[in-house]
Design a protein around this motif. Structure first.
Motif, PDB file in Angstrom:
ATOM      1  N   VAL A  41       0.812  -1.386  -0.144  1.00  0.00           N
ATOM      2  CA  VAL A  41       0.106  -0.023  -0.033  1.00  0.00           C
ATOM      3  C   VAL A  41       0.735   1.248   0.032  1.00  0.00           C
ATOM      4  O   VAL A  41       0.594   2.388  -0.857  1.00  0.00           O
ATOM      5  CB  VAL A  41      -1.111   0.117   1.206  1.00  0.00           C
ATOM      6  CG1 VAL A  41      -1.566   1.325   1.257  1.00  0.00           C
ATOM      7  CG2 VAL A  41      -1.999  -1.213   1.095  1.00  0.00           C
ATOM      8  N   ILE A  42       1.856   1.121   0.861  1.00  0.00           N
ATOM      9  CA  ILE A  42       2.856   2.289   0.899  1.00  0.00           C
ATOM     10  C   ILE A  42       3.491   2.666  -0.426  1.00  0.00           C
ATOM     11  O   ILE A  42       3.703   3.688  -0.835  1.00  0.00           O
ATOM     12  CB  ILE A  42       3.898   2.262   1.902  1.00  0.00           C
ATOM     13  CG1 ILE A  42       3.129   2.387   3.361  1.00  0.00           C
ATOM     14  CG2 ILE A  42       5.019   3.313   1.872  1.00  0.00           C
ATOM     15  CD1 ILE A  42       4.104   2.035   4.473  1.00  0.00           C
ATOM     16  N   VAL A  43       4.019   1.527  -1.002  1.00  0.00           N
ATOM     17  CA  VAL A  43       4.601   1.717  -2.516  1.00  0.00           C
ATOM     18  C   VAL A  43       3.586   2.159  -3.406  1.00  0.00           C
ATOM     19  O   VAL A  43       4.194   2.889  -4.327  1.00  0.00           O
ATOM     20  CB  VAL A  43       5.226   0.196  -2.773  1.00  0.00           C
ATOM     21  CG1 VAL A  43       5.521   0.352  -4.281  1.00  0.00           C
ATOM     22  CG2 VAL A  43       6.057  -0.262  -1.954  1.00  0.00           C
ATOM     23  N   ARG A  87      13.619  -4.544  -3.711  1.00  0.00           N
ATOM     24  CA  ARG A  87      13.441  -3.080  -4.235  1.00  0.00           C
ATOM     25  C   ARG A  87      13.553  -3.396  -5.870  1.00  0.00           C
ATOM     26  O   ARG A  87      12.664  -2.525  -6.523  1.00  0.00           O
ATOM     27  CB  ARG A  87      14.841  -2.449  -3.696  1.00  0.00           C
ATOM     28  CG  ARG A  87      14.911  -2.204  -2.419  1.00  0.00           C
ATOM     29  CD  ARG A  87      16.053  -1.577  -1.857  1.00  0.00           C
ATOM     30  NE  ARG A  87      15.939  -1.110  -0.498  1.00  0.00           N
ATOM     31  CZ  ARG A  87      16.921  -0.769   0.245  1.00  0.00           C
ATOM     32  NH1 ARG A  87      18.351  -1.038  -0.186  1.00  0.00           N
ATOM     33  NH2 ARG A  87      16.912  -0.435   1.323  1.00  0.00           N
ATOM     34  N   ASP A  88      14.263  -4.097  -6.423  1.00  0.00           N
ATOM     35  CA  ASP A  88      14.184  -4.113  -7.711  1.00  0.00           C
ATOM     36  C   ASP A  88      12.776  -4.395  -8.382  1.00  0.00           C
ATOM     37  O   ASP A  88      12.364  -4.043  -9.378  1.00  0.00           O
ATOM     38  CB  ASP A  88      15.173  -4.988  -8.232  1.00  0.00           C
ATOM     39  CG  ASP A  88      15.248  -5.099  -9.788  1.00  0.00           C
ATOM     40  OD1 ASP A  88      15.211  -4.210 -10.411  1.00  0.00           O
ATOM     41  OD2 ASP A  88      15.465  -6.226 -10.489  1.00  0.00           O
ATOM     42  N   ILE A  89      12.114  -5.247  -7.498  1.00  0.00           N
ATOM     43  CA  ILE A  89      10.679  -5.668  -8.032  1.00  0.00           C
ATOM     44  C   ILE A  89       9.689  -4.592  -7.762  1.00  0.00           C
ATOM     45  O   ILE A  89       8.963  -4.428  -8.869  1.00  0.00           O
ATOM     46  CB  ILE A  89      10.099  -7.023  -7.409  1.00  0.00           C
ATOM     47  CG1 ILE A  89      11.114  -8.233  -7.812  1.00  0.00           C
ATOM     48  CG2 ILE A  89       8.854  -6.863  -7.463  1.00  0.00           C
ATOM     49  CD1 ILE A  89      10.970  -9.386  -6.987  1.00  0.00           C
ATOM     50  N   LEU A  90       9.846  -3.998  -6.547  1.00  0.00           N
ATOM     51  CA  LEU A  90       8.741  -3.040  -6.365  1.00  0.00           C
ATOM     52  C   LEU A  90       9.002  -1.518  -6.546  1.00  0.00           C
ATOM     53  O   LEU A  90       8.056  -0.679  -7.056  1.00  0.00           O
ATOM     54  CB  LEU A  90       8.618  -2.925  -4.797  1.00  0.00           C
ATOM     55  CG  LEU A  90       8.141  -4.147  -3.968  1.00  0.00           C
ATOM     56  CD1 LEU A  90       8.320  -4.225  -2.424  1.00  0.00           C
ATOM     57  CD2 LEU A  90       6.686  -4.417  -4.418  1.00  0.00           C
ATOM     58  N   ILE A  91      10.237  -1.158  -6.704  1.00  0.00           N
ATOM     59  CA  ILE A  91      10.412   0.329  -7.033  1.00  0.00           C
ATOM     60  C   ILE A  91      11.110   0.465  -8.456  1.00  0.00           C
ATOM     61  O   ILE A  91      12.134  -0.034  -8.605  1.00  0.00           O
ATOM     62  CB  ILE A  91      11.341   0.809  -5.972  1.00  0.00           C
ATOM     63  CG1 ILE A  91      11.019   0.418  -4.613  1.00  0.00           C
ATOM     64  CG2 ILE A  91      11.618   2.372  -6.008  1.00  0.00           C
ATOM     65  CD1 ILE A  91      11.970   0.977  -3.354  1.00  0.00           C
ATOM     66  N   THR A  92      10.457   1.084  -9.259  1.00  0.00           N
ATOM     67  CA  THR A  92      10.762   1.291 -10.838  1.00  0.00           C
ATOM     68  C   THR A  92      11.808   2.668 -10.657  1.00  0.00           C
ATOM     69  O   THR A  92      12.549   2.836 -11.772  1.00  0.00           O
ATOM     70  CB  THR A  92       9.472   1.479 -11.480  1.00  0.00           C
ATOM     71  OG1 THR A  92       8.980   2.628 -11.091  1.00  0.00           O
ATOM     72  CG2 THR A  92       8.933   0.336 -11.619  1.00  0.00           C
ATOM     73  N   LYS A  93      11.703   3.386  -9.644  1.00  0.00           N
ATOM     74  CA  LYS A  93      12.354   4.620  -9.763  1.00  0.00           C
ATOM     75  C   LYS A  93      13.673   4.745  -9.325  1.00  0.00           C
ATOM     76  O   LYS A  93      14.517   5.528  -9.142  1.00  0.00           O
ATOM     77  CB  LYS A  93      11.653   5.733  -8.855  1.00  0.00           C
ATOM     78  CG  LYS A  93      10.336   6.114  -9.593  1.00  0.00           C
ATOM     79  CD  LYS A  93       9.668   7.076  -8.465  1.00  0.00           C
ATOM     80  CE  LYS A  93       8.074   7.404  -8.672  1.00  0.00           C
ATOM     81  NZ  LYS A  93       7.253   8.176  -8.019  1.00  0.00           N
ATOM     82  N   VAL A  94      14.037   3.414  -8.777  1.00  0.00           N
ATOM     83  CA  VAL A  94      15.583   3.162  -8.299  1.00  0.00           C
ATOM     84  C   VAL A  94      16.479   2.983  -9.406  1.00  0.00           C
ATOM     85  O   VAL A  94      16.520   2.251 -10.416  1.00  0.00           O
ATOM     86  CB  VAL A  94      15.812   1.949  -7.288  1.00  0.00           C
ATOM     87  CG1 VAL A  94      17.068   1.535  -6.863  1.00  0.00           C
ATOM     88  CG2 VAL A  94      14.773   2.122  -6.051  1.00  0.00           C
ATOM     89  N   ASP A  95      17.686   3.949  -9.450  1.00  0.00           N
ATOM     90  CA  ASP A  95      18.322   3.930 -10.608  1.00  0.00           C
ATOM     91  C   ASP A  95      19.077   2.743 -10.937  1.00  0.00           C
ATOM     92  O   ASP A  95      19.291   2.442 -11.841  1.00  0.00           O
ATOM     93  CB  ASP A  95      19.378   5.359 -10.470  1.00  0.00           C
ATOM     94  CG  ASP A  95      18.574   6.545 -10.577  1.00  0.00           C
ATOM     95  OD1 ASP A  95      17.449   6.634 -11.234  1.00  0.00           O
ATOM     96  OD2 ASP A  95      19.067   7.561  -9.853  1.00  0.00           O
ATOM     97  N   HIS A  96      19.745   2.475  -9.562  1.00  0.00           N
ATOM     98  CA  HIS A  96      20.586   0.948  -9.826  1.00  0.00           C
ATOM     99  C   HIS A  96      19.936  -0.074  -9.536  1.00  0.00           C
ATOM    100  O   HIS A  96      19.068  -0.340  -8.746  1.00  0.00           O
ATOM    101  CB  HIS A  96      21.807   1.153  -8.796  1.00  0.00           C
ATOM    102  CG  HIS A  96      22.291  -0.236  -8.848  1.00  0.00           C
ATOM    103  ND1 HIS A  96      23.375  -0.635  -9.728  1.00  0.00           N
ATOM    104  CD2 HIS A  96      22.398  -1.401  -7.521  1.00  0.00           C
ATOM    105  CE1 HIS A  96      23.952  -1.775  -9.214  1.00  0.00           C
ATOM    106  NE2 HIS A  96      23.382  -2.093  -8.106  1.00  0.00           N
ATOM    107  N   VAL A  97      20.152  -0.872 -10.674  1.00  0.00           N
ATOM    108  CA  VAL A  97      19.393  -2.244 -10.761  1.00  0.00           C
ATOM    109  C   VAL A  97      20.585  -3.448 -10.475  1.00  0.00           C
ATOM    110  O   VAL A  97      21.475  -3.424 -10.840  1.00  0.00           O
ATOM    111  CB  VAL A  97      18.919  -2.655 -12.157  1.00  0.00           C
ATOM    112  CG1 VAL A  97      18.381  -3.925 -12.227  1.00  0.00           C
ATOM    113  CG2 VAL A  97      17.720  -1.714 -12.520  1.00  0.00           C
ATOM    114  N   PRO A  98      20.204  -4.228  -9.323  1.00  0.00           N
ATOM    115  CA  PRO A  98      21.198  -5.017  -8.980  1.00  0.00           C
ATOM    116  C   PRO A  98      21.546  -6.043 -10.174  1.00  0.00           C
ATOM    117  O   PRO A  98      20.543  -6.620 -10.839  1.00  0.00           O
ATOM    118  CB  PRO A  98      20.503  -5.780  -7.622  1.00  0.00           C
ATOM    119  CG  PRO A  98      18.986  -5.689  -7.992  1.00  0.00           C
ATOM    120  CD  PRO A  98      18.928  -4.351  -8.852  1.00  0.00           C
ATOM    121  N   PRO A  99      22.654  -6.743  -9.980  1.00  0.00           N
ATOM    122  CA  PRO A  99      23.148  -7.649 -11.148  1.00  0.00           C
ATOM    123  C   PRO A  99      22.271  -8.860 -11.105  1.00  0.00           C
ATOM    124  O   PRO A  99      21.696  -9.243 -10.242  1.00  0.00           O
ATOM    125  CB  PRO A  99      24.390  -7.661 -10.947  1.00  0.00           C
ATOM    126  CG  PRO A  99      24.777  -7.495  -9.611  1.00  0.00           C
ATOM    127  CD  PRO A  99      23.830  -6.380  -9.303  1.00  0.00           C
TER     128      PRO A  99
END
Length: 308
Positions: free
Chosen positions: A167-169, A264-276
């Motif tokens: 919900v917060i996301v 985070r990679d799944i939930l947040i599209t605005k994170v610039d860094h994508v984990p390998p």
């Protein structure tokens, strides 16, 4: 006279005359120790047969945990939210931990909720044996039932916390994507790791009385090293002060960081860094290895729990 009674009578007579050792008497009458450690496959089957007890015990503990407080079960959501609020002010605003992270509230809360799940499971596992000695000494059952029940209890609490997190996301204007279908997979891998870690720490806690005093310091250090408040890639590599291999160690040698980064990679599209992509391999490795080793390590000391 029954067979066990005959064995006892012969043992008493043998003990007085010194004719036959107790071990040979037990073998002759087909007797075995009641608390003897079963073979590992048998042990796993016994745990499966007691799955209803494990689930009921976990649920009853979950219901009774907050029964004396006015807000009841809401505390399992309020606690990580309050912690996240404090850390947001301290690390995000005062110390500038936000950096260039666009959606820092969702970034921070995802890290807090995911890490708290592992932290609480490990902490509960440390007390699962030492805190239930009367039950262990009174009944015969696979001792791994207790750490498993504590892990299930934390999983039940996570279900509510994840609902709040989603919900917060959404409130922070993150879109619902197909990647959200991978959330159960990540939580399954993290749960496998948590169960294994809980079993390992349960055995250690049964013999090391001071472990519960040390755990808060260990988990706090683990919290700061898991990238809950900051982006590992930005702070470690982006600062140009430390080499890439340090970030790799923080990703791959720290299971909590791996699960946080993937979520985070799944939930947040605005994170610039994508984990390998290899972080996913790290998540699978730690889940399988820790679960397998944890069961084996705990099972090896099955006969010693509750003694002393």
């Amino acid at each position: 006279m029954s067979q066990p009674e005959s064995a006892v009578a012969d043992a008493q007579a043998g003990g007085r005359s010194g004719q036959e050792p107790l071990a040979k008497l037990a073998a002759r009458y087909g007797l075995r120790r009641a608390i003897a450690r079963p073979r590992f496959p048998v042990y796993v089957r016994q745990l499966w047969e007691r799955r209803h007890f494990i689930l009921t015990y976990a649920t009853s503990r979950n219901v009774s945990k907050y029964s004396n407080s006015a807000l009841g079960q809401l505390w399992q959501v309020l606690t990580p939210l309050l912690n996240a609020g404090i850390y947001f002010v301290m690390f995000g605003i005062i110390l500038g931990g936000r950096g260039n992270i666009a959606n820092y509230p969702a970034f921070l809360l995802t890290g807090m909720f995911v890490f708290t799940y592992t932290q609480r499971t490990v902490t509960a596992g440390a007390k699962s044996i030492s805190g239930n000695l009367s039950l262990i000494r009174a009944l015969h059952f696979p001792r791994a039932s207790l750490p498993l029940a504590y892990a299930i209890q934390e999983l039940q609490q996570l279900a509510i916390s994840m609902g709040v997190l989603l919900v917060i996301v959404l409130i922070t204007q993150e879109p619902i994507t197909w990647f959200w279908l991978m959330i159960p997979i990540v939580l399954l891998l993290q749960t496998m790791f948590n169960v294994g870690a809980g079993l390992i720490i349960a055995r250690l806690g049964a013999s090391m009385r001071d472990l519960n005093q040390l755990l808060p310091f260990i988990t706090r250090t683990w919290l700061y090293a898991s990238g809950v408040f900051f982006s590992i890639q930005e702070k470690v590599v982006g600062s140009a002060e430390l080499p890439q291999w340090i970030a790799d160690v923080m990703y791959y040698a720290n299971p909590a960081a791996s699960y946080i980064e993937v979520m985070r990679d799944i939930l947040i599209t605005k994170v610039d860094h994508v984990p390998p992509q290899s972080v996913w391999i790290s998540c699978v490795f730690w889940a399988v290895f820790t679960l397998g080793f944890g069961f084996w390590y705990f099972w090896r000391a099955e006969e010693r729990y509750g003694r002393g």
